[in-house]
Design an enzyme around this catalytic site. Sequence first.
Site, short mmCIF file in Angstrom:
data_model
loop_
_atom_site.label_atom_id
_atom_site.label_comp_id
_atom_site.label_asym_id
_atom_site.label_seq_id
_atom_site.Cartn_x
_atom_site.Cartn_y
_atom_site.Cartn_z
N GLU A 168 42.36 84.19 67.28
CA GLU A 168 43.63 84.62 67.48
C GLU A 168 44.61 83.49 67.64
O GLU A 168 45.60 83.37 68.43
CB GLU A 168 43.84 85.48 68.60
N GLU A 284 34.98 93.40 65.71
CA GLU A 284 35.48 94.27 66.80
C GLU A 284 35.83 95.80 66.73
O GLU A 284 36.88 96.23 67.40
CB GLU A 284 36.61 93.43 67.89
C1 XIL Z 1 38.72 92.15 75.76
C2 XIL Z 1 37.57 92.99 76.56
O1 XIL Z 1 36.87 93.88 76.17
C3 XIL Z 1 38.22 93.21 78.03
O2 XIL Z 1 37.04 93.77 78.87
C4 XIL Z 1 38.91 92.20 78.59
O3 XIL Z 1 39.67 92.61 79.55
C5 XIL Z 1 39.96 91.75 77.48
O4 XIL Z 1 39.48 91.19 76.29
N1 XIL Z 1 40.01 90.97 71.30
C6 XIL Z 1 39.38 90.10 71.62
C7 XIL Z 1 38.23 90.39 72.75
O5 XIL Z 1 38.95 89.20 70.97
O6 XIL Z 1 37.85 89.19 73.69
C8 XIL Z 1 39.12 91.45 73.69
O7 XIL Z 1 38.16 91.82 74.58
C9 XIL Z 1 39.56 92.70 72.92
C10 XIL Z 1 40.35 91.94 71.94
#
Ligand code: XIL
Length: 377
Positions: A168, A284
């Site tokens: 990101e 994701e």
């Molecule tokens: C999220 C996790 O799933 C949560 O448990 C944590 O509180 C916040 O981060 N994009 C990403 C992930 O790259 O690392 C994030 O994961 C979700 C959004």
Amino acid sequence: MAAVAGTGVLGGLAAVWNRSHGQQLADRSEPWLELLDAEDLPLVERAARKGVLYGAATNHRALQGDPAFAARFLQECGVLVPEYELKWSKLRPDPETYHFGPADWLVEYAVAHGLEFRGHTLVWHSALPAWFHEVVTKDNAERILVEHIRTVVKRYAGAVHSWDVVNEAVLPGDSIPGGLRRSPWLDLLGREYIEIAFWTAAEADPNARLVYNEFELDYATRAEEAKRRAVLELLERLVSSGVPIHALGMQAHLRANRYRFDPEVLQAFLRDVANLGLEIYITEMDVRDHRLPTSIRERDAGVARTYWEYLSAVLEVPQVKAVLTWGLSDRYTWLRGNGHAVRSDGTPVRPLPLDDQLERKEAWGAIARAFDTADPR
Ligand code: XIL
């Protein structure tokens, strides 16, 4: 089992029994519905026969503490991604310490069960420990960054399919040249932090695929088009300067009934990325159902349609080599809590392929059908 007769809206005769809710679904024409009962082939196998990896993010607590979930994870998934165990906030309790225990356990679990392991994530503006802002300065930032990446990547060298090296880093709304996101790393090291991260990771594990991971690249909106352009500009800069990068990670945190989706726009972007010689991983995926009605049947149908329209589009691009959902069961979705928007009716969101009872939902069927109809890689 209570049968729910077809309504005026969904009317019709043919019906499909949805095993997980014991309900009869009214006549629907979506091609995935019959999969929920017909074959038992798990997602990992459906994907693998087309040369695609399927897996999910999870965490050591769920796998250790919930054997039923762990069994379903091993049945459906071929890749394990640590939800938080490799993030700075969990891994680095203080500047001198690496808390490797939970991540070690996950890597050993993956190896023991023949799962691929994705490292997530080496450099991110979020999930930084409290000491970071007190300790890291422009003078020591490069040393601290290189040491972190070298220490972590070397530890698991040979066991990792791919690393989300930088997560990101793009946000055109921050009005920084190149559409980069304002982040502690950018402030401390300038935009070269990205190159430093990739070169260091490549040196530490020459066999791991190195990925730039990003979200909100999916919809035909002005904001996401601007982000796609900026990501492409970044990837072009990295590739043209010989930086060791192998793939773009598309997070694909989707929203049912929220934004306009144009498969041709998305496919054109993915082909531009592939023309740089890069692979694409959907890293994701989940589908927020905030804008869908309370009815579970309607929500699961809307979420499934969103999975179907997205995956059937992206899997037409042969360089899409992996699909990962951010979680496998609604039971552990990150979207319940963490300050995420709650549905207006207060009911828990249902963004993932399995429901809270670990049963396959329509979303599972839509993902399965997308793999079944994809061309082999
Ligand atoms: C999220 C996790 O799933 C949560 O448990 C944590 O509180 C916040 O981060 N994009 C990403 C992930 O790259 O690392 C994030 O994961 C979700 C959004």
